[in-house]
Motif scaffolding. Structure first.
Motif, PDB file in Angstrom:
ATOM      1  N   THR A   1       5.492  -5.549 -11.380  1.00  0.00           N
ATOM      2  CA  THR A   1       5.894  -5.701  -9.976  1.00  0.00           C
ATOM      3  C   THR A   1       6.005  -4.343  -9.293  1.00  0.00           C
ATOM      4  O   THR A   1       5.540  -4.158  -8.167  1.00  0.00           O
ATOM      5  CB  THR A   1       7.233  -6.443  -9.881  1.00  0.00           C
ATOM      6  OG1 THR A   1       7.085  -7.751 -10.445  1.00  0.00           O
ATOM      7  CG2 THR A   1       7.679  -6.585  -8.429  1.00  0.00           C
ATOM      8  N   ARG A   2       6.641  -3.391  -9.977  1.00  0.00           N
ATOM      9  CA  ARG A   2       6.777  -2.045  -9.398  1.00  0.00           C
ATOM     10  C   ARG A   2       5.403  -1.410  -9.186  1.00  0.00           C
ATOM     11  O   ARG A   2       5.161  -0.729  -8.182  1.00  0.00           O
ATOM     12  CB  ARG A   2       7.645  -1.174 -10.304  1.00  0.00           C
ATOM     13  CG  ARG A   2       9.135  -1.517 -10.251  1.00  0.00           C
ATOM     14  CD  ARG A   2       9.975  -0.464 -10.969  1.00  0.00           C
ATOM     15  NE  ARG A   2       9.788  -0.540 -12.421  1.00  0.00           N
ATOM     16  CZ  ARG A   2      10.549  -1.270 -13.239  1.00  0.00           C
ATOM     17  NH1 ARG A   2      11.528  -1.998 -12.749  1.00  0.00           N
ATOM     18  NH2 ARG A   2      10.335  -1.260 -14.545  1.00  0.00           N
ATOM     19  N   ARG A   3       4.492  -1.637 -10.140  1.00  0.00           N
ATOM     20  CA  ARG A   3       3.137  -1.114 -10.000  1.00  0.00           C
ATOM     21  C   ARG A   3       2.434  -1.757  -8.803  1.00  0.00           C
ATOM     22  O   ARG A   3       1.733  -1.086  -8.048  1.00  0.00           O
ATOM     23  CB  ARG A   3       2.358  -1.381 -11.289  1.00  0.00           C
ATOM     24  CG  ARG A   3       0.908  -0.900 -11.284  1.00  0.00           C
ATOM     25  CD  ARG A   3       0.798   0.589 -11.126  1.00  0.00           C
ATOM     26  NE  ARG A   3      -0.585   1.022 -11.227  1.00  0.00           N
ATOM     27  CZ  ARG A   3      -1.050   2.155 -10.735  1.00  0.00           C
ATOM     28  NH1 ARG A   3      -0.239   2.977 -10.089  1.00  0.00           N
ATOM     29  NH2 ARG A   3      -2.316   2.487 -10.876  1.00  0.00           N
ATOM     30  N   GLY A   4       2.655  -3.055  -8.620  1.00  0.00           N
ATOM     31  CA  GLY A   4       2.082  -3.742  -7.469  1.00  0.00           C
ATOM     32  C   GLY A   4       2.627  -3.211  -6.158  1.00  0.00           C
ATOM     33  O   GLY A   4       1.887  -3.061  -5.176  1.00  0.00           O
ATOM     34  N   ASP A   5       3.917  -2.922  -6.107  1.00  0.00           N
ATOM     35  CA  ASP A   5       4.522  -2.341  -4.904  1.00  0.00           C
ATOM     36  C   ASP A   5       3.910  -0.977  -4.588  1.00  0.00           C
ATOM     37  O   ASP A   5       3.633  -0.652  -3.425  1.00  0.00           O
ATOM     38  CB  ASP A   5       6.039  -2.194  -5.081  1.00  0.00           C
ATOM     39  CG  ASP A   5       6.762  -3.531  -5.136  1.00  0.00           C
ATOM     40  OD1 ASP A   5       6.169  -4.548  -4.698  1.00  0.00           O
ATOM     41  OD2 ASP A   5       7.908  -3.558  -5.615  1.00  0.00           O
ATOM     42  N   ALA A   6       3.683  -0.189  -5.629  1.00  0.00           N
ATOM     43  CA  ALA A   6       3.098   1.138  -5.440  1.00  0.00           C
ATOM     44  C   ALA A   6       1.664   1.034  -4.923  1.00  0.00           C
ATOM     45  O   ALA A   6       1.244   1.812  -4.058  1.00  0.00           O
ATOM     46  CB  ALA A   6       3.139   1.930  -6.743  1.00  0.00           C
ATOM     47  N   LEU A   7       0.908   0.063  -5.447  1.00  0.00           N
ATOM     48  CA  LEU A   7      -0.463  -0.134  -4.977  1.00  0.00           C
ATOM     49  C   LEU A   7      -0.476  -0.578  -3.519  1.00  0.00           C
ATOM     50  O   LEU A   7      -1.340  -0.154  -2.736  1.00  0.00           O
ATOM     51  CB  LEU A   7      -1.179  -1.165  -5.851  1.00  0.00           C
ATOM     52  CG  LEU A   7      -1.566  -0.709  -7.254  1.00  0.00           C
ATOM     53  CD1 LEU A   7      -2.100  -1.876  -8.070  1.00  0.00           C
ATOM     54  CD2 LEU A   7      -2.612   0.403  -7.201  1.00  0.00           C
ATOM     55  N   ALA A   8       0.465  -1.425  -3.136  1.00  0.00           N
ATOM     56  CA  ALA A   8       0.546  -1.875  -1.744  1.00  0.00           C
ATOM     57  C   ALA A   8       0.799  -0.686  -0.808  1.00  0.00           C
ATOM     58  O   ALA A   8       0.208  -0.595   0.276  1.00  0.00           O
ATOM     59  CB  ALA A   8       1.649  -2.918  -1.587  1.00  0.00           C
ATOM     60  N   GLU A   9       1.665   0.226  -1.235  1.00  0.00           N
ATOM     61  CA  GLU A   9       1.927   1.419  -0.423  1.00  0.00           C
ATOM     62  C   GLU A   9       0.676   2.275  -0.290  1.00  0.00           C
ATOM     63  O   GLU A   9       0.389   2.826   0.773  1.00  0.00           O
ATOM     64  CB  GLU A   9       3.068   2.225  -1.039  1.00  0.00           C
ATOM     65  CG  GLU A   9       4.432   1.561  -0.917  1.00  0.00           C
ATOM     66  CD  GLU A   9       5.533   2.433  -1.473  1.00  0.00           C
ATOM     67  OE1 GLU A   9       5.244   3.605  -1.830  1.00  0.00           O
ATOM     68  OE2 GLU A   9       6.674   1.952  -1.561  1.00  0.00           O
ATOM     69  N   ARG A  10      -0.102   2.370  -1.368  1.00  0.00           N
ATOM     70  CA  ARG A  10      -1.331   3.167  -1.309  1.00  0.00           C
ATOM     71  C   ARG A  10      -2.369   2.518  -0.401  1.00  0.00           C
ATOM     72  O   ARG A  10      -3.119   3.214   0.295  1.00  0.00           O
ATOM     73  CB  ARG A  10      -1.888   3.351  -2.715  1.00  0.00           C
ATOM     74  CG  ARG A  10      -1.035   4.272  -3.589  1.00  0.00           C
ATOM     75  CD  ARG A  10      -1.574   4.380  -4.995  1.00  0.00           C
ATOM     76  NE  ARG A  10      -2.922   4.950  -5.026  1.00  0.00           N
ATOM     77  CZ  ARG A  10      -3.671   5.017  -6.126  1.00  0.00           C
ATOM     78  NH1 ARG A  10      -3.201   4.545  -7.269  1.00  0.00           N
ATOM     79  NH2 ARG A  10      -4.878   5.548  -6.078  1.00  0.00           N
TER      80      ARG A  10
END
Length: 253
Positions: free
Chosen positions: A27-36
């Motif tokens: 989930t945290r990785r997905g949040d980071a990808l969304a920010e990118r």
């Protein structure tokens, strides 16, 4: 008797907590990808694209309907198709419920396909859909956003999903999943694969439209609603080829 591993509630909870740690990291990785995604540079669009809609001919800017953001689903429905792509159709089955929420969060939504507006409206009525669906038939919007290719391009090799595909790939040989999907769309596999799926995002700022993001191929998995459920079901996706259909075709041979 089940052939799957069984255990006590305590053993299940211990394994579940270990899985939870990985799920949280995912989930945290997905949040980071969304920010990118949101940090990608915007590309101003100066070309005037036009689309056919039930209300008449409109521009890309008109599709925003007064909002500052626009999401487009590139729906595989070529003019030669007799029905929309069944994969795109299963994805689109979730659109009716989400559009009202997007529109009340400053995000317009529409599907876009190459087929004529008459064909799109007829299929939309058949499927019971209410979301906006525009035809890009008047211009080269689909080509410019890498979701439509001519037969000559297909034979030479196309650039799709940010990589180059060799000409005349395996679907010409027949027998694969593409054959099943193309048959349900009423065309042969080569004609079927000249159109491709994708999702694109646009922003409207100071009167100018900007392209902000596009994802293709399995890049649209995140909006394919049934898979989010199947990934949490006991047997997972449990697939052996193409199993899905247009939703009014289940139970028919």
């Amino acid at each position: 008797m089940t052939k799957h591993k069984t255990g006590t509630r305590g053993e299940w909870l211990d394994a579940r907590l270990k899985l939870l740690a990985d799920e949280k990291e995912h989930t945290r990785r997905g949040d980071a990808l969304a920010e990118r995604r949101q940090q990608l540079p915007w590309v101003r669009i100066d070309k005037e694209y036009r689309f056919d809609t039930p209300q008449g001919s409109v521009t890309l800017k008109d599709l925003f309907k007064g909002r500052s953001q626009l999401m487009i689903y590139h729906f595989m429905y070529g003019e030669d198709y007799t029905a929309g792509c069944p994969s795109c159709s299963s994805i689109a089955d979730s659109f009716n419920g989400i559009v009202v929420h997007l529109e009340n969060h400053d995000v317009a939504f529409t599907a876009v396909s190459r087929a004529s507006i008459g064909k799109l409206q007829a299929f939309k009525e058949r499927m019971g859909w209410s979301f906006d669906w525009a035809s890009s038939a008047p211009g080269d919007f689909n080509s410019d956003f890498n979701v439509y290719f001519t037969e000559d391009q297909q034979r030479a090799g196309i650039d799709y999903n940010y990589r180059t595909e060799p000409g005349l790939r395996s679907w010409e040989d027949g027998g694969g999943p593409v054959d099943h999907l193309s048959a349900m769309s009423g065309v042969d596999s080569l004609a079927y694969m000249r159109d491709r799926p994708g999702v694109s995002a646009f922003a409207l700022q100071d009167g100018h439209v900007y392209h902000t993001y596009s994802g293709y191929s399995r890049g649209v998995d995140g909006i394919w609603g049934m898979y989010a459920w199947l990934d949490r079901a006991p047997k997972g996706r449990n697939e052996d080829g193409v199993w899905w259909r247009h939703h009014d075709q289940y139970g028919r041979k």
